[in-house]
Design a protein around this motif. Structure first.
Motif, PDB file in Angstrom:
ATOM      1  N   TYR A 177      98.295  59.645  -4.308  1.00  0.00           N
ATOM      2  CA  TYR A 177      97.732  59.646  -5.667  1.00  0.00           C
ATOM      3  C   TYR A 177      98.610  59.695  -6.660  1.00  0.00           C
ATOM      4  CZ  TYR A 177      93.487  61.576  -3.316  1.00  0.00           C
ATOM      5  OH  TYR A 177      92.209  61.660  -2.461  1.00  0.00           O
ATOM      6  N   ASN A 178     100.022  59.746  -6.394  1.00  0.00           N
ATOM      7  CA  ASN A 178     100.800  59.556  -7.307  1.00  0.00           C
ATOM      8  C   ASN A 178     102.211  58.587  -7.063  1.00  0.00           C
ATOM      9  OD1 ASN A 178     102.195  59.761  -9.828  1.00  0.00           O
ATOM     10  ND2 ASN A 178     102.720  62.094  -9.648  1.00  0.00           N
ATOM     11  N   TYR A 213     101.287  64.790 -13.862  1.00  0.00           N
ATOM     12  CA  TYR A 213      99.976  63.820 -13.722  1.00  0.00           C
ATOM     13  C   TYR A 213      98.941  64.653 -12.955  1.00  0.00           C
ATOM     14  CZ  TYR A 213      97.716  59.598 -12.074  1.00  0.00           C
ATOM     15  OH  TYR A 213      96.604  58.801 -11.647  1.00  0.00           O
ATOM     16  N   THR A 214      97.660  64.399 -13.752  1.00  0.00           N
ATOM     17  CA  THR A 214      96.723  65.228 -13.228  1.00  0.00           C
ATOM     18  C   THR A 214      95.306  64.653 -13.065  1.00  0.00           C
ATOM     19  OG1 THR A 214      97.456  67.129 -14.941  1.00  0.00           O
ATOM     20  CG2 THR A 214      95.089  67.234 -13.915  1.00  0.00           C
ATOM     21  N   ILE A 215      94.825  64.765 -11.906  1.00  0.00           N
ATOM     22  CA  ILE A 215      93.616  63.962 -11.463  1.00  0.00           C
ATOM     23  C   ILE A 215      92.459  64.981 -11.105  1.00  0.00           C
ATOM     24  CG2 ILE A 215      92.764  62.528  -9.727  1.00  0.00           C
ATOM     25  CD1 ILE A 215      95.682  61.765  -8.930  1.00  0.00           C
ATOM     26  N   MET A 263      88.818  64.961  -9.516  1.00  0.00           N
ATOM     27  CA  MET A 263      88.059  64.180  -8.564  1.00  0.00           C
ATOM     28  C   MET A 263      86.608  64.910  -8.115  1.00  0.00           C
ATOM     29  SD  MET A 263      90.638  64.050  -5.281  1.00  0.00           S
ATOM     30  CE  MET A 263      92.157  64.109  -6.058  1.00  0.00           C
ATOM     31  N   GLY A 289      86.607  62.899  -2.949  1.00  0.00           N
ATOM     32  CA  GLY A 289      87.920  62.214  -3.466  1.00  0.00           C
ATOM     33  C   GLY A 289      88.115  61.065  -4.351  1.00  0.00           C
ATOM     34  N   LYS A 290      86.751  60.739  -4.897  1.00  0.00           N
ATOM     35  CA  LYS A 290      86.709  59.679  -5.913  1.00  0.00           C
ATOM     36  C   LYS A 290      87.199  60.143  -7.176  1.00  0.00           C
ATOM     37  CE  LYS A 290      83.484  57.024  -8.818  1.00  0.00           C
ATOM     38  NZ  LYS A 290      82.115  56.773  -9.165  1.00  0.00           N
ATOM     39  N   ILE A 291      88.094  59.567  -8.020  1.00  0.00           N
ATOM     40  CA  ILE A 291      88.803  59.854  -9.092  1.00  0.00           C
ATOM     41  C   ILE A 291      88.065  59.523 -10.101  1.00  0.00           C
ATOM     42  CG2 ILE A 291      90.620  59.539 -10.689  1.00  0.00           C
ATOM     43  CD1 ILE A 291      92.496  58.696  -8.357  1.00  0.00           C
ATOM     44  N   LYS A 340      88.719  61.056 -13.458  1.00  0.00           N
ATOM     45  CA  LYS A 340      89.496  61.052 -14.578  1.00  0.00           C
ATOM     46  C   LYS A 340      91.089  61.356 -14.233  1.00  0.00           C
ATOM     47  CE  LYS A 340      90.214  62.431 -19.212  1.00  0.00           C
ATOM     48  NZ  LYS A 340      90.294  61.295 -20.276  1.00  0.00           N
ATOM     49  N   SER A 341      91.870  60.773 -15.115  1.00  0.00           N
ATOM     50  CA  SER A 341      93.204  61.172 -14.867  1.00  0.00           C
ATOM     51  C   SER A 341      94.075  61.494 -16.131  1.00  0.00           C
ATOM     52  CB  SER A 341      94.116  60.077 -14.024  1.00  0.00           C
ATOM     53  OG  SER A 341      94.081  58.978 -14.484  1.00  0.00           O
TER      54      SER A 341
END
Length: 148
Positions: A102-103, A110-112, A114, A118-120, A122-123
């Motif tokens: 993811y990174n 870095y913030t995700i 989901m 596991g669909k992102i 927003k980040s």
């Protein structure tokens, strides 16, 4: 002798199967409770924006309420540098695996956000510009807009 060897192998393999990672556990919990997952990559003892993110958002009552109200499951993938703050080998390995997936650019913080699959959704690269209340309200709004 075979019995002892069999017992040792069973113990070793049971740890391997039991050591399901935090993201898989979070996905399961999120699916069961219709929650989102917030994955944060941080350097807790060297990254000033990471420290500010935790102090000004993650550690606030507004954010903690998201967890207690069943809005999200929070995972912190930390990469401390100081010897006294080092994580267990298993946790280091798991965090490295999360970073690979993811990174890959190694952005901190870095913030995700989901969904349970596991669909992102927003980040955030770096320290979010919002305050804790605006940050949590945005997460609530994203959750409300998810299909049931």
């Amino acid at each position: 002798m075979k019995t002892i060897l069999s017992a040792i192998l069973m113990v070793v393999f049971s740890f391997g199967f039991h050591a399901q990672n935090r993201l898989e556990n979070a996905k399961k919990t999120a699916a069961e409770n219709k929650e989102l997952i917030l994955l944060n990559f941080s350097g807790s003892d060297w990254c000033i924006p990471c420290i500010k993110l935790h102090k000004n958002i993650i550690e606030t009552e507004d954010f903690k309420k998201l967890e207690s109200d069943g809005v999200l499951v929070y995972i912190n993938a930390d990469f401390p540098r100081n010897k006294k703050n080092q994580l267990s080998a298993d946790l280091k390995k798991e965090n490295a695996s999360l970073a690979d997936q993811y990174n890959p650019k190694g952005i901190f913080p870095y913030t995700i956000l989901m969904n349970a699959d596991g669909k992102i959704l927003k980040s955030w690269e770096g320290l979010p510009s919002e305050n804790a209340l605006a940050f949590t309200e945005e997460i609530k709004e994203i959750r409300e807009n998810q299909k049931p």
